[in-house]
Design a protein around this motif. Structure first.
Motif, mmCIF file in Angstrom:
data_model
loop_
_atom_site.group_PDB
_atom_site.id
_atom_site.type_symbol
_atom_site.label_atom_id
_atom_site.label_comp_id
_atom_site.label_asym_id
_atom_site.label_seq_id
_atom_site.Cartn_x
_atom_site.Cartn_y
_atom_site.Cartn_z
ATOM 1 N N ASP A 8 -0.817 33.162 37.265
ATOM 2 C CA ASP A 8 -1.467 32.863 35.988
ATOM 3 C C ASP A 8 -0.469 32.278 34.990
ATOM 4 O OD1 ASP A 8 -3.967 33.696 36.823
ATOM 5 O OD2 ASP A 8 -3.667 35.755 36.114
ATOM 6 N N GLN A 9 0.737 32.837 34.928
ATOM 7 C CA GLN A 9 1.754 32.308 34.031
ATOM 8 C C GLN A 9 2.169 30.899 34.438
ATOM 9 O OE1 GLN A 9 4.694 35.339 34.505
ATOM 10 N NE2 GLN A 9 4.014 36.477 32.697
ATOM 11 N N LEU A 10 2.289 30.678 35.726
ATOM 12 C CA LEU A 10 2.654 29.357 36.223
ATOM 13 C C LEU A 10 1.560 28.342 35.896
ATOM 14 C CD1 LEU A 10 4.728 27.694 37.841
ATOM 15 C CD2 LEU A 10 3.454 28.311 39.883
ATOM 16 N N ASN A 11 0.310 28.708 36.147
ATOM 17 C CA ASN A 11 -0.796 27.790 35.866
ATOM 18 C C ASN A 11 -0.950 27.527 34.376
ATOM 19 O OD1 ASN A 11 -1.490 27.417 38.545
ATOM 20 N ND2 ASN A 11 -2.838 29.184 38.559
ATOM 21 N N THR A 12 -0.744 28.537 33.538
ATOM 22 C CA THR A 12 -0.812 28.344 32.094
ATOM 23 C C THR A 12 0.278 27.394 31.625
ATOM 24 O OG1 THR A 12 -1.720 30.564 31.816
ATOM 25 C CG2 THR A 12 -0.779 29.529 29.871
ATOM 26 N N SER A 13 1.462 27.554 32.168
ATOM 27 C CA SER A 13 2.566 26.653 31.813
ATOM 28 C C SER A 13 2.262 25.222 32.220
ATOM 29 C CB SER A 13 3.855 27.113 32.483
ATOM 30 O OG SER A 13 4.180 28.412 32.091
ATOM 31 N N ILE A 34 8.719 14.563 29.471
ATOM 32 C CA ILE A 34 8.821 15.552 28.413
ATOM 33 C C ILE A 34 10.291 15.962 28.284
ATOM 34 C CG2 ILE A 34 8.394 17.538 29.903
ATOM 35 C CD1 ILE A 34 6.666 18.634 27.590
ATOM 36 N N VAL A 35 10.684 16.271 27.059
ATOM 37 C CA VAL A 35 12.052 16.676 26.756
ATOM 38 C C VAL A 35 11.994 18.109 26.232
ATOM 39 C CG1 VAL A 35 14.095 16.107 25.379
ATOM 40 C CG2 VAL A 35 12.581 14.298 26.163
ATOM 41 N N GLU A 36 13.035 18.896 26.490
ATOM 42 C CA GLU A 36 13.034 20.295 26.073
ATOM 43 C C GLU A 36 12.890 20.457 24.565
ATOM 44 O OE1 GLU A 36 16.129 22.748 27.569
ATOM 45 O OE2 GLU A 36 15.649 22.316 29.664
ATOM 46 N N ALA A 37 13.447 19.535 23.783
ATOM 47 C CA ALA A 37 13.303 19.617 22.323
ATOM 48 C C ALA A 37 11.840 19.492 21.916
ATOM 49 C CB ALA A 37 14.140 18.530 21.657
ATOM 50 N N ASP A 38 11.078 18.678 22.624
ATOM 51 C CA ASP A 38 9.651 18.544 22.333
ATOM 52 C C ASP A 38 8.885 19.804 22.686
ATOM 53 O OD1 ASP A 38 10.058 15.962 21.455
ATOM 54 O OD2 ASP A 38 9.560 15.066 23.389
ATOM 55 N N ILE A 39 9.290 20.460 23.755
ATOM 56 C CA ILE A 39 8.638 21.708 24.143
ATOM 57 C C ILE A 39 8.856 22.753 23.054
ATOM 58 C CG2 ILE A 39 8.615 23.577 25.833
ATOM 59 C CD1 ILE A 39 9.501 21.504 27.920
ATOM 60 N N LYS A 40 10.077 22.821 22.524
ATOM 61 C CA LYS A 40 10.376 23.764 21.446
ATOM 62 C C LYS A 40 9.546 23.474 20.209
ATOM 63 C CE LYS A 40 15.240 24.507 22.499
ATOM 64 N NZ LYS A 40 16.599 24.298 22.014
ATOM 65 N N GLU A 41 9.416 22.198 19.883
ATOM 66 C CA GLU A 41 8.771 21.811 18.631
ATOM 67 C C GLU A 41 7.253 21.869 18.687
ATOM 68 O OE1 GLU A 41 8.713 17.967 15.622
ATOM 69 O OE2 GLU A 41 10.263 18.132 17.147
ATOM 70 N N THR A 43 5.065 23.212 21.301
ATOM 71 C CA THR A 43 4.333 24.234 22.032
ATOM 72 C C THR A 43 4.801 25.611 21.589
ATOM 73 O OG1 THR A 43 5.896 24.347 23.875
ATOM 74 C CG2 THR A 43 4.114 22.750 24.070
ATOM 75 N N TRP A 44 4.035 26.616 21.954
ATOM 76 C CA TRP A 44 4.373 27.994 21.611
ATOM 77 C C TRP A 44 5.235 28.650 22.681
ATOM 78 C CZ3 TRP A 44 2.609 31.100 25.432
ATOM 79 C CH2 TRP A 44 1.543 30.636 26.184
ATOM 80 N N MET A 45 5.584 27.908 23.707
ATOM 81 C CA MET A 45 6.349 28.471 24.816
ATOM 82 C C MET A 45 7.816 28.646 24.431
ATOM 83 S SD MET A 45 4.735 26.321 27.921
ATOM 84 C CE MET A 45 5.507 27.323 29.161
ATOM 85 N N LYS A 46 8.408 29.735 24.909
ATOM 86 C CA LYS A 46 9.827 29.977 24.704
ATOM 87 C C LYS A 46 10.606 29.360 25.855
ATOM 88 C CE LYS A 46 9.108 34.455 24.242
ATOM 89 N NZ LYS A 46 9.442 35.872 24.178
ATOM 90 N N LEU A 47 11.744 28.807 25.539
ATOM 91 C CA LEU A 47 12.600 28.222 26.569
ATOM 92 C C LEU A 47 13.611 29.261 27.044
ATOM 93 C CD1 LEU A 47 13.243 24.691 25.101
ATOM 94 C CD2 LEU A 47 11.686 25.346 26.911
ATOM 95 N N ASP A 48 13.104 30.246 27.770
ATOM 96 C CA ASP A 48 13.954 31.314 28.281
ATOM 97 C C ASP A 48 14.177 31.118 29.779
ATOM 98 O OD1 ASP A 48 11.384 31.822 29.043
ATOM 99 O OD2 ASP A 48 11.333 33.884 28.319
ATOM 100 N N ARG A 50 12.699 32.540 32.200
ATOM 101 C CA ARG A 50 11.429 32.473 32.924
ATOM 102 C C ARG A 50 10.888 31.040 32.924
ATOM 103 N NH1 ARG A 50 7.031 36.911 32.009
ATOM 104 N NH2 ARG A 50 8.755 37.970 32.958
ATOM 105 N N PHE A 51 10.951 30.378 31.772
ATOM 106 C CA PHE A 51 10.468 28.996 31.694
ATOM 107 C C PHE A 51 11.341 28.063 32.516
ATOM 108 C CE2 PHE A 51 10.073 24.830 29.677
ATOM 109 C CZ PHE A 51 8.726 24.638 29.876
ATOM 110 N N GLN A 52 12.653 28.292 32.509
ATOM 111 C CA GLN A 52 13.537 27.494 33.351
ATOM 112 C C GLN A 52 13.196 27.682 34.827
ATOM 113 O OE1 GLN A 52 15.650 25.227 32.380
ATOM 114 N NE2 GLN A 52 15.263 25.648 30.224
ATOM 115 N N GLY A 53 12.840 28.911 35.207
ATOM 116 C CA GLY A 53 12.410 29.168 36.576
ATOM 117 C C GLY A 53 11.122 28.443 36.912
ATOM 118 N N ILE A 54 10.199 28.392 35.951
ATOM 119 C CA ILE A 54 8.938 27.676 36.160
ATOM 120 C C ILE A 54 9.217 26.191 36.365
ATOM 121 C CG2 ILE A 54 6.822 26.932 34.991
ATOM 122 C CD1 ILE A 54 6.685 29.777 33.816
#
Length: 77
Positions: A8-13, A34-41, A43-48, A50-54
């Motif tokens: 579910d987390q993978l599909n949501t991401s 997509i660039v990581e700076a755009d993800i930070k700005e 989306t509500w996702m954290k770049l931790d 877990r996200f790097q693993g995804i």
């Protein structure tokens, strides 16, 4: 490789990245990126870790490709 990430987390991401990728500009080859700076700005996702693993799972499954050149971009395949 999946570790403690649920499907579910993978599909949501993937859904969130897909929504954002449809709003970005296209590379000259016709690929969305997509660039990581755009993800930070934007989306509500954290770049931790877990996200790097995804992102690594998506790269391993050949859904994303990392492209370097000045800055790192993740390209949707």
């Amino acid at each position: 490789m999946k570790g403690r990430v649920t499907y579910d987390q993978l599909n949501t991401s993937v859904d969130i990245l897909h929504l954002y990728l449809t709003q970005t500009t296209v590379l000259k080859k016709g690929l969305f990126f997509i660039v990581e700076a755009d993800i930070k700005e934007f989306t509500w996702m954290k770049l931790d870790k877990r996200f790097q693993g995804i992102l690594n799972m998506l790269r391993h499954g050949q859904r994303l490709r990392e492209q370097r050149g000045g800055f790192t971009r993740d390209v949707l395949l």
